[in-house]
Design an enzyme around this catalytic site. Structure first.
Site, PDB file in Angstrom:
ATOM      1  N   CYS A 180      -0.745   6.633   8.457  1.00  0.00           N
ATOM      2  CA  CYS A 180      -1.165   5.304   7.989  1.00  0.00           C
ATOM      3  C   CYS A 180      -2.321   5.513   7.025  1.00  0.00           C
ATOM      4  CB  CYS A 180      -1.560   4.414   9.179  1.00  0.00           C
ATOM      5  SG  CYS A 180      -2.914   5.065  10.163  1.00  0.00           S
ATOM      6  N   ARG A 219       0.836  -1.206   0.000  1.00  0.00           N
ATOM      7  CA  ARG A 219       0.000   0.000   0.000  1.00  0.00           C
ATOM      8  C   ARG A 219       0.868   1.253   0.000  1.00  0.00           C
ATOM      9  NH1 ARG A 219      -4.365   0.002   4.591  1.00  0.00           N
ATOM     10  NH2 ARG A 219      -4.809   2.041   3.646  1.00  0.00           N
TER      11      ARG A 219
END
Length: 280
Positions: free
Chosen positions: A236, A176
């Site tokens: 995040c 990611r």
């Protein structure tokens, strides 16, 4: 009370009138799991469920943004959590979401907050008691005020892009971070903040879900090129696993760390923010 307590410690303290246990499990969208239902099926005796998906700023498009102080206070009081209590937070999630609850409680002024080392996974593996259903509580009185210095917003992080004086550290999985897979939330472009380093939050844990410590924990940051002597901002997907890195740094005695609350859900959805792909 230490910031990280063992299952043995909690088993001995369970039932103390000033001790409140909190299940703060949360999952990624599309994970196919229901955190509240799992809590009601089994939880540590006396634990209440802190819904991190609901205790948010509902007026903000980014998920999991800190709620107003009055909302946080109200939710804590409804859970029977009050001033002067000791809080032990755990989860049963691969996101290690209890770190987010630990951070939130501290940001809103709680003094005695700890994580349960190993979470529900370790508690169950050791055959410790569980209960099901909902816990009846008496309303507490929680006085909430926001420690603004603990939180980084988009403007603050924008000023740190490629800054040699700070570290931006991203807790998402490497794929990611590199932009090699789609983000779980619609409208969010894959990638990462330019200049950020990647420490996937799962690398801070042992096989039994307990936290690494000392040199092993420090190595998770060093191997990603993170210089721990510099002030740090953690990020995040939506501010949940960023708290895992912040807590890991806290265990190493490093407290000059801010959490970017909007994280990639906010940054990646803004066409005006710079974005990078590939490994750091």
């Amino acid at each position: 009370m230490e910031s990280l307590v063992s299952t043995e410690w909690l088993a001995e303290e369970l039932g103390a009138p000033d001790l409140k246990v909190i299940d703060a499990t949360i999952f990624l969208p599309g994970a196919g799991r229901d955190a509240r239902a799992e809590y009601e099926a089994e939880h540590i005796p006396g634990a209440v469920f802190m819904d991190l998906d609901e205790i948010v700023d509902a007026s903000n498009a980014a998920p999991h943004m800190l709620p107003p102080a009055h909302k946080f206070s109200s939710r804590m009081q409804t859970l029977g959590l009050g001033d002067g209590h000791r809080f032990v937070v755990y989860d049963n999630s691969p996101l290690h979401s209890s770190a987010r609850a630990w951070w939130m409680l501290r940001v809103f002024g709680a003094h005695y907050v700890a994580l349960l080392d190993g979470g529900l996974q370790k508690w169950k593996a050791e055959g410790r008691p569980l209960e099901s259903g909902k816990v009846r509580v008496r309303h507490g009185h929680f006085t909430a005020f926001v420690e603004e210095e603990a939180v980084a917003d988009k403007a603050y992080v924008s000023g740190l892009v490629h800054s040699p004086s700070h570290e931006i550290v991203d807790a998402r999985p490497a794929s990611r971070f590199a932009g090699e897979e789609e983000e779980p939330r619609p409208g969010v472009i894959p990638g990462h903040i330019p200049g950020a380093k990647n420490v996937p939050q799962g690398e801070l844990f042992n096989a039994d879900n307990s936290w690494k410590c000392g040199d092993e924990l420090r190595a998770a940051f060093y191997e990603a090129g993170v210089e721990l002597d510099k002030p740090m901002v953690t990020t995040c997907g939506s501010g949940v696993t960023a708290a895992v890195l912040l807590f890991g740094a806290h265990l190493l005695g490093k407290n000059d760390v801010k959490l970017y609350d909007g994280s990639w859900s906010e940054w990646g959805a803004d066409p005006a923010t710079p974005k990078s792909v590939g490994s750091a």
